[in-house]
Design an enzyme around this catalytic site. Sequence first.
Site, PDB file in Angstrom:
ATOM      1  CD  GLU A  50      14.231  -1.346   6.448  1.00  0.00           C
ATOM      2  OE1 GLU A  50      14.753  -0.573   5.682  1.00  0.00           O
ATOM      3  OE2 GLU A  50      14.972  -1.692   7.487  1.00  0.00           O
ATOM      4  CG  HIS A  87      12.172  -6.664   5.626  1.00  0.00           C
ATOM      5  ND1 HIS A  87      13.286  -7.299   5.202  1.00  0.00           N
ATOM      6  CD2 HIS A  87      12.298  -6.066   6.578  1.00  0.00           C
ATOM      7  CE1 HIS A  87      14.032  -6.899   6.145  1.00  0.00           C
ATOM      8  NE2 HIS A  87      13.557  -6.527   6.981  1.00  0.00           N
ATOM      9  CD  GLU A 141       8.178 -29.226  -6.943  1.00  0.00           C
ATOM     10  OE1 GLU A 141       7.488 -28.516  -6.146  1.00  0.00           O
ATOM     11  OE2 GLU A 141       7.713 -30.041  -7.629  1.00  0.00           O
ATOM     12  CG  HIS A 152      18.298  -6.837   7.966  1.00  0.00           C
ATOM     13  ND1 HIS A 152      18.557  -5.494   8.377  1.00  0.00           N
ATOM     14  CD2 HIS A 152      17.097  -7.059   8.295  1.00  0.00           C
ATOM     15  CE1 HIS A 152      17.189  -4.872   8.888  1.00  0.00           C
ATOM     16  NE2 HIS A 152      16.527  -6.134   8.518  1.00  0.00           N
TER      17      HIS A 152
HETATM   18  P1  13P Z   1       9.731  -1.409  11.312  1.00  0.00           P
HETATM   19  O1  13P Z   1       9.415  -1.605  12.730  1.00  0.00           O
HETATM   20  O2  13P Z   1      10.285   0.217  11.131  1.00  0.00           O
HETATM   21  O3  13P Z   1       9.062  -1.808  10.201  1.00  0.00           O
HETATM   22  O4  13P Z   1      11.462  -2.019  11.067  1.00  0.00           O
HETATM   23  C1  13P Z   1      11.310  -3.564  11.128  1.00  0.00           C
HETATM   24  C2  13P Z   1      12.469  -4.000  10.356  1.00  0.00           C
HETATM   25  O5  13P Z   1      12.593  -5.349  10.187  1.00  0.00           O
HETATM   26  C3  13P Z   1      13.739  -3.228  10.117  1.00  0.00           C
HETATM   27  O6  13P Z   1      14.468  -3.736   8.828  1.00  0.00           O
HETATM   28 ZN    ZN Z   2      14.244  -6.116   8.886  1.00  0.00          ZN
END
Ligand code: 13P
Ligand code: ZN
Length: 270
Positions: free
Chosen positions: A116, A139, A169, A210
């Site tokens: 990503e 992420h 909050e 996701h």
């Molecule tokens: P990576 O292992 O490439 O970081 O991918 C993990 C992930 O959460 C993909 O959205």
């Molecule tokens: Zn992911």
Amino acid sequence: MKNILEAPFMIEMKRITENMYRLGWDERNAGNISYLLTEKEAEAYLDLNVCVRTFPLSIDAKALAGKTFIVTGTGKYFKNVQHEPEENLGIVRISDDGKSTRLLWGFSGGGSPTSEFSVHLMCHSARLKANPANRIIMHAHPTNLLAMTFVHSIDEKEFTRTLWQLCIEGIVVFPEGIAVLPWMLCGTNEIAEATAKKMDEHRLVMWAQHGVFGAGNTFDEAFGLIETAEKAAETHIKTMHVPRINIPTDAQIAALAEKWNVNYRKDWLS
Ligand code: 13P
Ligand code: ZN
């Protein structure tokens, strides 16, 4: 040159990945983090002329030319980062033409940046325009936020309002609301562009079915954003099967935002 394993950003990377793993947000290799080093930090811990390997970029990162990032590796497990940082993390510098990155340190077993990374770079560019102090893109796959995208409307106004209602909050922590993208194929330039567009105005972006992206000036700020939204989502999931007999009104939620003097999305409360 100082010992990179003792750098504050390295210690933070180890702490945060461990925390996220223990919270169940990042099973197996789920999730990824990138942190933009200042020139001062980079120079203190690294020889900036080193080139271990190079990685091509699938997006134009000219806006970030010469910038240095520490980033988690693709396929690497958050639970292992603290034990083997050099294997699971890498430090890369964006080339002058914005078409590739040069590995300065890490990925010792032959790894490469997260799949990503395009999303991260485009989100860094977007957030830096909105806020030059932004350093982190994070992420994760937090269980309750993720679960919510299966059972709740993914209209971002409705999604945000529920989160604001269920963690009182929330409106103070993310007054701009949480943006939501419908399911899209991850690891592509399309999702990178769509996420970065949302990051023009938001620090939190959901990827339906996701996970979530968070941005911040510090690890704590990005983590705290996701943590607060996840707490709200957990409260939602825990109470969605029973009649809710006490829900804060929009006026009460707005009063909190007024009291804390935050610039909230007024049109996202009815
Ligand atoms: P990576 O292992 O490439 O970081 O991918 C993990 C992930 O959460 C993909 O959205
Ligand atoms: Zn992911």
